[in-house]
Design an enzyme around this catalytic site. Structure first.
Site, PDB file in Angstrom:
ATOM      1  CG  LEU A  47      -1.888  -1.343   1.178  1.00 15.59           C
ATOM      2  CD1 LEU A  47      -2.251  -1.357   2.673  1.00 15.59           C
ATOM      3  CD2 LEU A  47      -2.923  -0.409   0.347  1.00 15.59           C
ATOM      4  CG  ASP A  48      -0.443   4.971  -2.235  1.00 12.50           C
ATOM      5  OD1 ASP A  48      -1.029   5.112  -0.311  1.00 12.50           O
ATOM      6  OD2 ASP A  48      -0.995   5.133  -2.985  1.00 12.50           O
ATOM      7  CG  ASN A  49       3.833   7.689   3.319  1.00  8.09           C
ATOM      8  OD1 ASN A  49       4.096   7.178   3.830  1.00  8.09           O
ATOM      9  ND2 ASN A  49       3.687   9.228   2.945  1.00  8.09           N
ATOM     10  CB  SER A  51      -3.394   3.514   0.120  1.00  8.06           C
ATOM     11  OG  SER A  51      -3.551   4.216  -0.908  1.00  8.06           O
TER      12      SER A  51
END
Length: 205
Positions: A47-49, A51
């Site tokens: 998951l990105d930073n 999310s």
């Protein structure tokens, strides 16, 4: 010498944390969590930073191929908070496929997916990224089987809405449950693969 059994974990990843243990950037890392992960643990399906939500971690390097590169696509469900009210026409656009730009600036039409308007999930704590209560906003449940870079954020942006909060709720039958942000739960191997519907794992081992 008997090999060390693999271990499997699920984490409710908080926002403002990257899905890795090492980074050259000044960011919050998985190792900052109050949990003693065994050596060789890594995240699957990052998951990105910004999310949040369900993140799988394991010492088993084969899981990535089994889960995301197998013949049968696996469903992932996200709770998405967007600004303003989402119209029925926009819901249909998102469901049937919408053009987004992917790597190299290439236009890609997303595959059909499930999109529904939902009430705000009760298990979620309040977060500064979330739209204010007195500002029109919509919570969506989006279930898809593909994962282009920032796909959901790009989809809702093309559809005319800004993604304010993105939470992964489940991968197949493996769910976030009642895990609090930053909380980790270990899962037994058989339960882990059964929940993810990777049925041939035990036939091969």
């Amino acid at each position: 010498m008997t090999p060390t059994p693999h271990r499997y974990f699920v984490l409710n990843k908080p926002a403002n944390m990257v899905s890795q243990f090492v980074s050259s950037d000044d960011v919050r890392l998985l190792g900052d969590l109050d949990f003693d992960f065994p050596e060789g643990t890594h995240a699957i399906g990052r998951l990105d930073n910004q999310s949040e939500g369900l993140l799988i971690l394991t010492t088993n390097k084969r899981v990535t191929n089994l889960l995301f590169q197998g013949e049968v696509p696996h469903k992932r469900t996200y709770w998405v908070n967007v600004g303003h009210i989402v119209s029925k026409e926009t819901l249909q656009r998102l469901r049937t496929g919408i053009p987004i730009l992917v790597k190299g600036g290439v236009e890609y039409v997303t595959s059909p997916c499930e999109v529904e308007v939902i009430s705000r999930p009760e298990i979620l704590s309040k977060h500064q990224n979330e739209t204010w209560e007195n500002v029109p906003n919509t919570w969506l449940s989006i279930t898809l089987t593909e994962g282009k870079f920032h796909q959901i954020r790009k989809m809702v942006r093309v559809a005319g809405h800004r993604c304010k909060r993105l939470v992964r709720a489940s991968i197949e039958n493996l769910t976030l449950g009642n895990l609090a942000p930053g909380q980790v739960q270990e899962i037994q191997e058989e339960e882990f693969f059964a929940a993810l519907k990777i049925e041939n794992w035990f036939q091969q081992h």
